[in-house]
Design a protein around this motif. Structure first.
Motif, PDB file in Angstrom:
ATOM      1  N   ASP A 138       0.848  -1.192   0.000  1.00 36.09           N
ATOM      2  CA  ASP A 138       0.000   0.000   0.000  1.00 36.09           C
ATOM      3  C   ASP A 138       0.884   1.243   0.000  1.00 36.09           C
ATOM      4  OD1 ASP A 138      -1.938   2.121   0.823  1.00 36.09           O
ATOM      5  OD2 ASP A 138      -3.307   0.434   1.020  1.00 36.09           O
ATOM      6  N   TYR A 139       0.876   1.998   1.093  1.00 35.18           N
ATOM      7  CA  TYR A 139       1.651   3.240   1.167  1.00 35.18           C
ATOM      8  C   TYR A 139       3.112   2.994   0.781  1.00 35.18           C
ATOM      9  CZ  TYR A 139       4.151   7.209   3.212  1.00 35.18           C
ATOM     10  OH  TYR A 139       4.976   8.291   3.412  1.00 35.18           O
ATOM     11  N   THR A 140       3.642   3.894  -0.043  1.00 32.86           N
ATOM     12  CA  THR A 140       5.015   3.776  -0.528  1.00 32.86           C
ATOM     13  C   THR A 140       5.730   5.115  -0.376  1.00 32.86           C
ATOM     14  OG1 THR A 140       4.345   2.107  -2.152  1.00 32.86           O
ATOM     15  CG2 THR A 140       6.437   3.234  -2.535  1.00 32.86           C
ATOM     16  N   MET A 141       6.940   5.074   0.153  1.00 34.04           N
ATOM     17  CA  MET A 141       7.738   6.281   0.334  1.00 34.04           C
ATOM     18  C   MET A 141       9.183   5.995  -0.049  1.00 34.04           C
ATOM     19  SD  MET A 141       8.376   9.349   0.945  1.00 34.04           S
ATOM     20  CE  MET A 141       6.620   9.675   0.982  1.00 34.04           C
ATOM     21  N   ILE A 142       9.849   7.003  -0.580  1.00 31.08           N
ATOM     22  CA  ILE A 142      11.250   6.911  -0.958  1.00 31.08           C
ATOM     23  C   ILE A 142      12.039   7.890  -0.093  1.00 31.08           C
ATOM     24  CG2 ILE A 142      12.921   7.076  -2.832  1.00 31.08           C
ATOM     25  CD1 ILE A 142      10.746   4.992  -3.305  1.00 31.08           C
ATOM     26  N   CYS A 150       7.544   0.504   2.401  1.00 32.41           N
ATOM     27  CA  CYS A 150       6.213   0.147   1.925  1.00 32.41           C
ATOM     28  C   CYS A 150       5.427  -0.602   2.990  1.00 32.41           C
ATOM     29  CB  CYS A 150       6.334  -0.725   0.670  1.00 32.41           C
ATOM     30  SG  CYS A 150       4.749  -1.120  -0.088  1.00 32.41           S
ATOM     31  N   ASN A 151       4.128  -0.283   3.083  1.00 33.74           N
ATOM     32  CA  ASN A 151       3.215  -1.054   3.924  1.00 33.74           C
ATOM     33  C   ASN A 151       2.739  -2.300   3.195  1.00 33.74           C
ATOM     34  OD1 ASN A 151       3.306   0.934   5.882  1.00 33.74           O
ATOM     35  ND2 ASN A 151       1.336   1.836   5.352  1.00 33.74           N
ATOM     36  N   THR A 170       9.702  10.715 -11.717  1.00 32.77           N
ATOM     37  CA  THR A 170       9.155   9.374 -11.536  1.00 32.77           C
ATOM     38  C   THR A 170       7.833   9.439 -10.792  1.00 32.77           C
ATOM     39  OG1 THR A 170      11.433   8.589 -11.257  1.00 32.77           O
ATOM     40  CG2 THR A 170       9.664   7.030 -10.776  1.00 32.77           C
ATOM     41  N   ALA A 171       6.867   8.679 -11.276  1.00 35.02           N
ATOM     42  CA  ALA A 171       5.628   8.437 -10.537  1.00 35.02           C
ATOM     43  C   ALA A 171       5.653   6.988 -10.082  1.00 35.02           C
ATOM     44  CB  ALA A 171       4.409   8.708 -11.412  1.00 35.02           C
ATOM     45  N   PHE A 172       5.488   6.772  -8.788  1.00 38.37           N
ATOM     46  CA  PHE A 172       5.450   5.427  -8.236  1.00 38.37           C
ATOM     47  C   PHE A 172       3.997   5.041  -7.953  1.00 38.37           C
ATOM     48  CE2 PHE A 172       9.554   7.206  -7.151  1.00 38.37           C
ATOM     49  CZ  PHE A 172      10.451   6.167  -7.370  1.00 38.37           C
ATOM     50  N   VAL A 173       3.671   3.784  -8.183  1.00 36.08           N
ATOM     51  CA  VAL A 173       2.334   3.278  -7.881  1.00 36.08           C
ATOM     52  C   VAL A 173       2.461   1.902  -7.248  1.00 36.08           C
ATOM     53  CG1 VAL A 173       2.059   2.346 -10.237  1.00 36.08           C
ATOM     54  CG2 VAL A 173       0.035   2.739  -8.803  1.00 36.08           C
ATOM     55  N   ALA A 174       1.715   1.696  -6.181  1.00 41.49           N
ATOM     56  CA  ALA A 174       1.647   0.381  -5.546  1.00 41.49           C
ATOM     57  C   ALA A 174       0.378  -0.308  -6.039  1.00 41.49           C
ATOM     58  CB  ALA A 174       1.625   0.525  -4.026  1.00 41.49           C
TER      59      ALA A 174
END
Length: 688
Positions: A164-168, A181-182, A641-645
């Motif tokens: 779910d939630y993603t952070m860099i 990441c969750n 960059t766009a990140f998607v989970a």
């Protein structure tokens, strides 16, 4: 896995979105088909909205109506704040991040049309790739993923399920970062070959697949693509149901909670702090507890208010392998979940914290901003129909020169809950004023008859007593780094206009859906498509307790009468349904991910300007695979960059491991939830 859950799934009643029966049962214990746990009778946001004006007046607003609504182009607001380490899918310190891209061209990406493809579909001129997925090795010693040779020990070292939630967050090498990441929940019907593992082993593997992952990643050349750093740097970490946590803040002194807790689960969205730690929200914790007989009477009221079972029942069945999940035996175990978790990704040996000052609820997440005088404010939504929006403001100030000095900021301060009032002007807008009502500080309760610890442990009950506004599933709430406004995703509420009266902030008693892509719109009761709320605090200062608000988006198909897109021409926008999480790029444009699209197509990520002549022009940026949810989103600090989970691909009622309805990311014959990145082929900023 034992098939005993399948009959329960087949007995679930009326649907409240496009989620499958399977997803509703596995993800949130089917909370929408149970009685609403909020019996307070407090005013609902729909009532607030209805008092304002007739819908017809609002529908007359076109692009020219933007000026009449008081919307102007906003300059960058960049007060001295956090010199933060990272770019966020939340507040970027009001523009003070190192390397903050600043103003840029308009959102000019081509529009991805609604579709039902089993893939990530991106605009023309873009590419996408998977970074990491379920089962990939995370920590040293992790075995290669083999669905036929899984063990709890192996899974505890591998990437978890349903990200779910993603952070860099960055490392010193500007080409390397840490992905945090969750892993929210599991679906054992899609994870394992039928009959391969005994019931106990299946449950233990599933428990190890929950929690969080910290993984090293690296940039590919100078492009916007990222991939796993397979050298498995020392920072890599898995956090599971069995990881030890420390509880901090006033609730830790209460015997129901204590100072030590084992594990985290149901982790949904999150946030990043200015000192580079990650906040994670424990959301649907109520679905993990069984009751073998009865629950002690003194716990019943509290448990019911959170939707936790109090009579004999079996849910996940984890109590068969871990007795603490049987509330007959350990009724206080449920009090140990529903908190905001803080993890330091830079120290894999550190003990994660559960920060009790942010209250106990079904947290979608918690996002951070810095007040005008340098304190910390955190916004969080309680993701259930008829629940509330909260804010915490710290007592101490952020110290950008001393990272460790900030570690206790979330333990001391004041917790507030929001009340919305419609302006009743009949001006054709859903808008009004509001107030943050204090619930408790770390030293003094403001709720009669409840101690500080009681307010924090039973935050829902405390909030009921001060008459805040019941909202339509308040999920991600984040502050825009450019204009200083706060945006909240209110996903949906099929009971709006029924159990929940309409008000100016929650106006829809009826809305439109599509049974399938291309089918005619069908009118249904309730708010099926959701809203995006825009909130302006006094002086753009998160420490203030007064605010103005408006509904920026009334989501749905632009052909439906009830929809509204910030005053923009509805013939020039993408249909959008069930907003879940929000993010911002370097120019303050809003990016929205969806969960449960009821317009017949796959979920996705959408862009929309929040200011200027194209305010409200929603455009679909990408769609996720069949039956999946779009989680995140996250835009990198350089906007490249766009990140998607991608969560629960192919999670339909008829799907099994042997007969899946999705095989994304197409590495195997079964689906694997995963994190993907999207970038422009020419190396430019995403969206532009």
């Amino acid at each position: 896995m034992s098939p005993k859950l399948l009959p329960l799934i087949s007995q679930i009643g009326t649907r409240h979105g496009s989620r499958s029966l399977r997803t509703c049962e596995m993800k949130c214990a089917n909370q929408c088909d149970h009685a609403d746990p909020n019996p307070s009778g407090n005013e609902h946001i729909q009532t607030v909205m209805r008092s304002a004006f007739s819908r017809r007046g609002m529908l007359k607003l076109g692009a020219a109506g933007v000026a009449a609504a008081g919307v102007t182009t906003l300059a960058v607001n960049a007060p001295a704040a956090a010199d933060m380490l990272v770019a966020s899918n939340g507040d970027k310190g009001n523009g003070s991040f190192p390397g903050f891209p600043g103003p840029r061209g308009e959102l000019s990406h081509s529009v991805v049309p609604p579709n039902r493809k089993d893939d990530i579909v991106v605009p023309k001129g873009y590419e996408q790739a998977v970074i990491i997925g379920w089962g990939d090795p995370v920590v040293p010693g992790a075995p290669k993923f083999d669905v036929n040779a899984q063990t709890p020990e192996a899974q505890a070292k591998q990437f978890g399920y349903n990200n779910d939630y993603t952070m860099i967050v960055p490392l010193r090498d500007d080409k390397k970062s840490l992905l945090v990441c969750n892993q929210e929940y599991t679906d054992e019907y899609l994870m394992f070959p039928t009959g391969k593992y005994d019931d106990a082993t299946t449950k233990k593997i599933a428990m190890a697949a929950h929690g969080m992952s910290v993984v090293g990643i690296e940039r590919v050349g100078r492009s916007g693509q990222w991939r796993r750093d397979k050298s498995l740097p020392k920072y890599n970490r898995r956090i599971t149901v069995h990881t030890e946590f420390e509880v901090t803040g006033p609730a830790a002194a209460d015997p129901r909670v204590g100072t030590k807790v084992s594990g985290t689960f149901g982790n949904c969205a999150g946030g990043v702090t200015p000192w580079g730690t990650i906040l994670s929200g424990e959301e649907n914790f109520q679905g993990y507890f069984d009751v073998s007989d009865t629950v002690a009477a003194e716990h019943v009221t509290s448990l019911k208010r959170y939707g936790v079972p109090t009579t004999k029942t079996t849910q996940k069945g984890w109590s068969t392998v871990d007795p603490r999940f049987d509330l007959t035996k350990t009724p206080t175990e449920a009090y140990k979940f529903g908190w905001i978790v803080e993890v330091d990704p830079y120290d894999p040996k550190s003990t994660p914290k559960k920060r009790s000052m942010l209250g106990r609820l079904k947290h979608e997440g918690a996002t951070i901003t810095i007040t005008a005088d340098g304190r910390i404010a955190a916004y969080t939504g309680d993701d259930e129909r008829g629940e509330y929006i909260y804010k915490f403001v710290s007592t101490g100030k952020y110290d950008e020169d001393d990272r460790k000095a900030n570690f206790g900021l979330l333990d001391h301060g004041t917790l507030y809950v929001a009340k919305f009032t419609g302006d009743g002007s009949g001006d054709g807008l859903y808008d009004g004023t509001g107030q943050w009502i204090p619930l408790t500080s770390d030293t003094e309760s403001f709720v009669a008859g409840m101690s500080v610890a009681e307010v924090l442990i039973n935050t829902r009950i405390a909030a009921d007593k001060v008459s805040p506004t019941r909202m339509d599933r308040p999920e991600d709430i984040e502050r825009n780094p450019v204009n200083g406004k706060v945006y909240a995703a209110l996903t949906n509420n099929s009971n709006r206009g029924g159990t929940f009266p309409v008000d100016e902030a929650n106006p829809l008693a009826k809305s439109h859906t599509r049974p399938s892509l291309g089918a005619p719109l069908v009118e249904q009761s309730g708010n099926r498509n959701g809203y995006v709320l825009e909130l302006s605090e006094e002086g753009d200062d998160a420490a203030k307790t007064g605010f103005n608000w408006n509904l920026f988006l009334v989501c749905g198909d632009p052909a439906a009468q009830e929809t509204y897109f910030g005053g923009f021409d509805k013939t020039k926008v993408s249909p959008i349904s069930c907003p879940d999480n929000v993010a911002f790029d370097g120019s303050g444009n809003l990016w929205i991910s969806t969960d449960g699209n009821v317009l017949g197509s796959n979920d996705g990520i959408f862009t929309v300007p929040v200011a200027g002549p194209k305010r409200g022009q929603v455009k679909q940026f990408l769609s996720v695979p069949f039956a999946a949810e779009a989680c995140g989103p996250l835009i990198s600090d350089d906007d490249k960059t766009a990140f998607v989970a991608v969560q629960h691909p192919g999670e339909t009622d008829d799907a099994t491991f042997e007969k899946p309805t999705s095989t994304w990311p197409h590495t195997h014959k079964f689906p694997r939830p995963a994190i993907a990145c999207v970038w422009r082929k020419d190396g430019g900023r995403v969206g532009s």
